[in-house]
Enzyme design. Structure first.
Site: not given
Lengths: 514, 355
Positions: A115, A174-175, A226, A287, A289, A314
C-alpha cells in the site's frame, strides 16, 4: 495546514505565492485520512482540459510481483516515492524520471499488494511480504536496515504502508491463513527497534476476553491491521481498523463477539494503550475486515461542533463516532445488505445467525469482497460528503469443515452477482446525498476530493473520472486500459497542480496545461 | 512438480520467481485478464479439474475480473489443460485421502517451506496413529482432554524435515505405545514431519477438504410450488423444456450456483458461455438511427455492441443518444433480494429431481 489555507485564499490574486509546493507526505496525504486537498488549480471549471503530463511504467510486466501498483505515492521535496511488493521507487514528481529503484530479495509470503511507504526525515520505510520493515536512504535508495516484524512460518505477511507519527513508525501485519493474532507495532525510526505492541486480541482476564470462549480461541483469533491508521495530534490518539477474526468463515469454536477483531479502536500514540473501541461486525463469519480508513471529521452533529471519526465498512455499514469516546452518532447501511437484524445499544449491527455460512449455503450481501475494501475513501469538508466507491454484491457462503475443531477458513463463499456505484454520504445523517451508478458489476480503486469542487475515482471499465463533488456529474475522464489500482492523490510543484493515479503497472500524472 | 521447480528457483535466486506460464493457446489472455489484478503466474502453484478452475474463475468474475465470455472460456480451457490436478501418490495411504487440488494459497508462508512428500507423509501417518493420535487427535489439531494443537504449533510450522521436531522429541515426550520418543529414528521423524505438514496444508483454505458438502437439504415439493408460484420461474423455464435432465448435467453444488447466479456461473461439465444468454442493447442516436446487438462494453461515456451481422459498432453516449439495455437475467437479479435460503434449497431439491 495554515499555509495551505493562505494559498487557497489568495488563489488568482497573488501569483508568486502560488509557486509554493504542496506535498503529499503520508499515505492519506495528511493524518486525517480525508484525502481532501485544498488545491484548486484544477477545478470544476477547467477539469475538461485535464491532460497527460507524464507516465511512469514500472517494468512492463517483467516482474509479476510488481505488476499492479496499489500504493498511494508520497511526494516530498519534489520527489515521488511509491512501492510494490519487494520494490520501492523514487521518481521526479515533475517529470516521472526514475531517480532510483530498490529491490528486496524475498524469503516468501503472499505478494498480493503493497500500500505504500512512510517518510521520516531522510529515510523511507516500507514493509515486505516476507515480514520485514525496511529503511532506505531517500537520497539514493541505499539500504539502511531491516527488521523482522512477523513470523513467515505462521503465514503472516506484510502489505500495509507504515505511518510515521512523531518518532514512531507504526506498522501493521497481514495474514488470513492459519489462525494467528493480529497486532500493531510502533518502531523506532532510527533503529527499527520495538517501542510498543498492541494486540488485536486480549489475554485472559483483560477487557474483551469475555467475548471469547477460551484462551486458545483468543490466541489464534485474527484481527489483522491491513490498512494505515489515522491520527489526531491534539488527542494524541491513533484510530485503527482491525480485520476479521480467525478461523475466518467458521464461527464454531470462537463463540462471542471476538473483540478486538472487526473493530475501530482508539490507541494512545505513545503507549499503544487502548482508549475505546467500537465493533462494526461482532462475531464476523464473512471475512469483512473493518479496516477501511477511519476518517477524521471536524464537523457538527445536531448543530453541536463535534470531533468525529467515520468509516464506510466492508460489511456495507457507515458509522460516525465521537473521536474522544467512541460514542456512536450514525449507524446506517450505505448499500443495502441482508445480514444484520438491527443495531445494539452501542450502535453496532447485530448479525443475523441465519446469514452465517451454512453447510448447504446462505445467500449473503455483501459478498466476501465487501461493499468496500482496502481502497481509500475521501471526505470533503467543502461539501460535507463522504465519498466511497461501493459494491452491492451477493454470494453464497458455505461451511466446508464440520469437524469438531475447524481451523483456517473452514468454509468460503461462491458465485456472485453485483452492482457498483460511487456513494456520496452525508456524514451527519448517513443518508446518500447522491449515488453515481457505474455500469460494471464491481469496483476497486480509491477516491480523492479537492477544494476545486471535484471528486476523482475509477469506474469498473478502466476509466479515471473527475466528478462534480456536489452533484456526482462526470466532468472529465480518461480510459487507462487497466482499472484504477490505488488511491489517487494530488500535489503542487512550482505552481503546477498534478493529479496522479496508478492503473496496473503504470503511474499517470495529469495537469491542466497553461 | 511444477511447484517444486518454482520454489527451487525461488530458493536459488533468493527472490520470488514464478516461472513461466506454459506456452499454449490462451496464455496471453490469462496474462492479460488475470494479470490485471494479481501476478497471473500464481496459478502455477495450482493443479485442478475443469470444474474447480471454473469455480475459481467464477469467483474471480464476482470479484471484478474483466473479460468476455469467450475469454473466460479460453482461460478455463487453458488452465484445465495446462494445470490439471497433480497425480495422487501411488501409495495405499495416500490413495484413501481426497485428491489434493493445489498447494494452499500459493505463497503463504516462507519460500523455503517444506514441500510435502506424500509417500513419507503416508508413512508418518501410520507412526502418528500408533504414537500420537490419542492426545493430538485425528487431524493433529489437539483434543479437548490434552494434546497440543500441532497444526498451529510453532515447532511444527518452523520445522523443516525434522529440524525442530527432532530435537524436541529427542528430549523425551510421552508416546501412546509407552516407548521413548528418543527411540524414533531420523527417518521416522522426517516421515512424521511430512505427515504434520500435510495436515497443515489440509487445513489451509485451498486444502482438499475445502468443498461444498451437501446442498440437497430442501423439500422438492415446496421447490416445485415455488418454481410455479412465488418464484415465477415457470414464466421462462420448463422442467420438460430447457431444464429437462438438468440434474444429469450438473452436480448439486453447481446446480445451486447456476440457479442463483446464472449470469456469472456457467460452469460445470460444459465450458463457460455454453447456453449463457448475452445482454443486448438498443442504441438510438440523435439522428434517430437505431443499432441493436450484443453488448460488448458500456460505461458512462461510450457503448459498443456486435450486431446481428457480426459487425462491431461503438457510440459515444450523450445528449440525444438513448441506450436500452436488455438483461435476460433481470428476473434472477430481482430474486436475490426476495428469496429465502429455504426457497433456494427447495428449488435446488426440485431441480435435482429432473434427472
Amino acid at each position: 495546514m495554515k499555509r495551505i489555507f493562505v494559498l487557497a485564499a489568495c488563489l488568482g490574486a497573488c501569483g508568486v505565492l502560488l509557486a509554493q509546493n504542496v506535498e503529499w507526505p503520508t499515505y492519506n496525504g495528511d493524518y486525517s485520512g480525508r484525502r481532501f486537498s485544498q488545491l484548486t488549480q484544477i477545478n470544476k471549471d477547467n477539469v475538461k482540459s485535464l491532460s497527460l503530463s507524464w507516465v511512469y511504467r514500472v517494468n512492463g510486466g517483467a516482474d509479476p510481483s510488481a505488476a499492479v501498483i496499489k500504493a498511494t505515492p508520497l511526494v516530498k521535496d519534489g520527489v515521488m516515492y511509491f512501492t510494490a511488493p519487494d520494490h520501492a521507487w523514487a521518481i521526479d514528481a515533475r517529470t516521472g524520471h526514475e531517480i532510483w529503484k530498490y529491490q528486496w530479495s524475498s524469503k516468501g509470503g503472499i505478494h498480493l499488494g503493497n500500500r505504500g511507504a512512510g517518510i521520516y526525515e531522510n529515510w523511507l520505510y516500507f514493509e515486505t511480504p516476507d515480514c520485514h520493515l525496511i529503511s532506505l536512504n531517500r537520497k539514493d535508495g541505499s539500504f539502511r536496515w531491516s527488521q523482522s516484524i512477523c513470523n513467515l512460518d505462521q503465514m503472516y505477511y506484510s502489505s500495509v504502508a507504515p505511518i510515521i507519527i512523531k518518532n514512531h513508525v507504526i506498522v501493521g501485519v497481514s495474514g488470513d491463513d492459519l489462525d494467528i493474532p493480529g497486532y500493531l507495532e510502533a518502531r523506532d525510526p532510527e533503529t527499527g527497534d520495538l517501542q510498543w505492541k498492541w494486540m488485536s486480541v486480549p489475554k485472559p482476564g483483560e477487557p474483551g476476553s469475555e467475548t471469547w470462549p477460551s484462551e486458545d480461541a483468543m490466541e489464534h483469533g485474527g484481527g489483522m491491521t491491513w490498512v494505515p491508521c489515522t491520527y489526531d495530534p491534539e488527542m494524541n490518539m491513533l484510530f485503527v481498523g482491525t480485520g476479521n477474526p480467525q478461523p475466518v468463515i467458521i464461527g464454531k469454536g470462537r463463540e462471542g463477539h471476538n473483540l478486538f477483531t472487526e473493530s475501530i479502536v482508539a490507541l494512545n500514540a505513545d503507549s499503544g494503550k487502548l482508549v475505546w473501541w467500537f465493533q462494526p461486525s461482532p462475531h464476523d463469519t464473512h471475512d469483512w475486515d473493518a479496516v477501511q480508513t477511519p476518517v477524521l471529521i471536524d464537523g457538527e452533529i445536531n448543530g453541536q461542533p463535534k470531533k468525529l471519526v467515520a468509516q464506510a465498512s466492508r460489511n456495507g455499514w457507515f458509522f460516525v463516532l465521537d473521536r474522544k469516546t467512541g460514542k456512536d452518532y450514525v449507524s446506517t447501511e450505505y448499500v443495502k445488505t441482508n445480514w444484520a437484524k438491527g443495531v445494539d445499544a452501542k450502535g453496532q449491527p447485530i448479525p443475523n445467525p441465519a446469514k452465517e455460512p451454512k453447510e448447504d449455503g446462505a445467500l449473503v450481501s455483501p459478498n466476501q469482497g465487501g461493499a468496500a475494501n482496502w481502497p481509500p475513501p475521501s471526505f470533503s469538508p467543502q461539501t460535507g460528503l463522504f465519498y466511497v466507491n461501493a459494491t452491492r454484491a451477493f454470494s453464497i457462503y458455505y461451511v466446508y469443515d464440520t469437524s469438531e475443531k475447524a481451523e483456517g477458513w473452514g468454509g468460503n463463499d461462491q458465485g456472485g452477482w453485483g452492482e457498483s456505484m460511487l456513494q456520496a454520504i452525508d456524514y451527519q445523517t448517513g443518508k446518500i446525498r447522491w449515488s453515481h451508478k457505474w455500469e460494471g458489476d464491481s469496483v476497486r480503486g480509491g477516491v480523492l476530493s479537492t477544494a476545486g469542487g471535484l471528486v476523482f475515482a475509477g469506474d469498473p471499465e478502466n476509466n479515471f473520472i473527475a466528478l462534480d463533488a456536489k452533484t456526482g456529474d462526470p466532468l472529465w475522464h480518461a480510459n487507462l486500459g487497466k482499472g484504477v489500482s490505488n488511491g489517487p492523490m494530488t500535489y503542487e510543484l512550482n505552481g503546477t497542480q498534478y493529479v496522479v493515479v496508478a492503473a496496473g503497472d503504470s503511474i499517470y500524472a495529469f495537469v491542466v496545461n497553461r | 512438480m511444477r511447484v517444486t521447480k518454482v520454489l527451487l528457483l525461488a530458493l536459488c535466486a533468493g527472490a520470488i520467481v514464478y516461472g513461466q506460464l506454459p506456452d499454449a493457446p490462451g496464455r496471453d489472455t490469462v496474462k492479460r485478464v488475470c494479470g490485471a489484478c494479481h501476478p497471473a503466474e500464481v496459478v502455477l502453484a495450482k493443479g485442478m479439474t475443469r470444474e474447480q478452475w471454473g469455480s475459481i474463475v467464477s469467483n474471480m468474475i464476482s470479484r471484478g475480473a474483466k473479460g468476455t465470455d469467450a475469454e473466460f472460456a479460453q482461460i478455463i480451457d487453458y488452465l484445465s489443460t495446462n494445470l490439471p490436478p497433480k497425480a495422487p501418490a501411488a501409495t495405499a495411504g495416500a490413495a484413501k485421502r481426497p485428491r489434493r487440488p493445489s498447494n494452499l494459497i500459493d505463497e503463504a508462508g516462507a519460500a523455503d517451506k517444506q514441500i510435502v512428500d506424500e509417500e513419507a507423509a503416508a508413512r508418518g501417518s501410520a507412526i502418528y496413529k500408533a504414537q500420537c493420535v490419542s492426545c493430538h487427535g485425528e487431524q493433529a489439531r489437539g483434543t479437548a482432554k490434552d494434546g497440543t494443537d500441532l497444526v498451529r504449533s510453532l515447532i511444527v510450522l518452523e520445522d523443516r524435515n525434522g529440524s525442530k521436531l527432532g530435537p524436541f522429541l529427542a528430549k523425551g515426550h510421552p508416546m501412546q505405545s509407552g516407548a521413548a520418543s528418543s527411540s524414533l529414528t531420523q527417518a521416522q521423524i522426517e516421515d512424521l514431519s511430512n505427515y504434520l505438514k500435510q495436515e497443515v496444508d489440509n487445513t489451509l483454505r485451498t486444502g482438499p477438504y475445502n468443498k461444498v458438502l451437501n446442498v440437497l437439504t430442501g423439500d422438492p415439493k415446496a421447490g416445485e410450488a415455488f418454481f410455479n408460484g412465488a418464484g415465477h420461474c415457470n414464466q421462462c423455464h420448463s422442467p420438460t423444456g430447457d431444464l429437462a435432465h438438468i440434474a444429469s448435467r450438473y452436480d448439486p453444488p453447481t446446480l445451486q450456483l447456476k440457479t442463483v447466479f446464472p449470469q456469472t456461473v456457467a460452469f460445470g461439465r460444459h465450458s463457460m458461455g455454453a447456453g449463457r444468454k448475452p445482454v443486448t442493447v438498443t442504441v438510438t442516436t440523435a439522428s434517430g438511427e437505431k443499432a441493436e446487438g450484443e453488448l460488448i462494453e458500456m460505461d458512462d461515456f461510450n457503448v459498443s455492441l456486435r450486431d446481428k451481422d457480426g459487425q462491431y459498432r461503438s457510440f459515444a453516449r450523450g445528449p440525444g443518444v438513448t441506450v436500452e439495455k436488455h438483461d435476460p437475467y433481470e428476473a434472477h437479479e430481482k430474486l436475490l433480494d426476495q428469496y429465502t435460503d429455504k426457497e433456494i434449497h427447495d428449488v435446488v431439491a426440485y431441480l435435482e429431481t429432473l434427472k
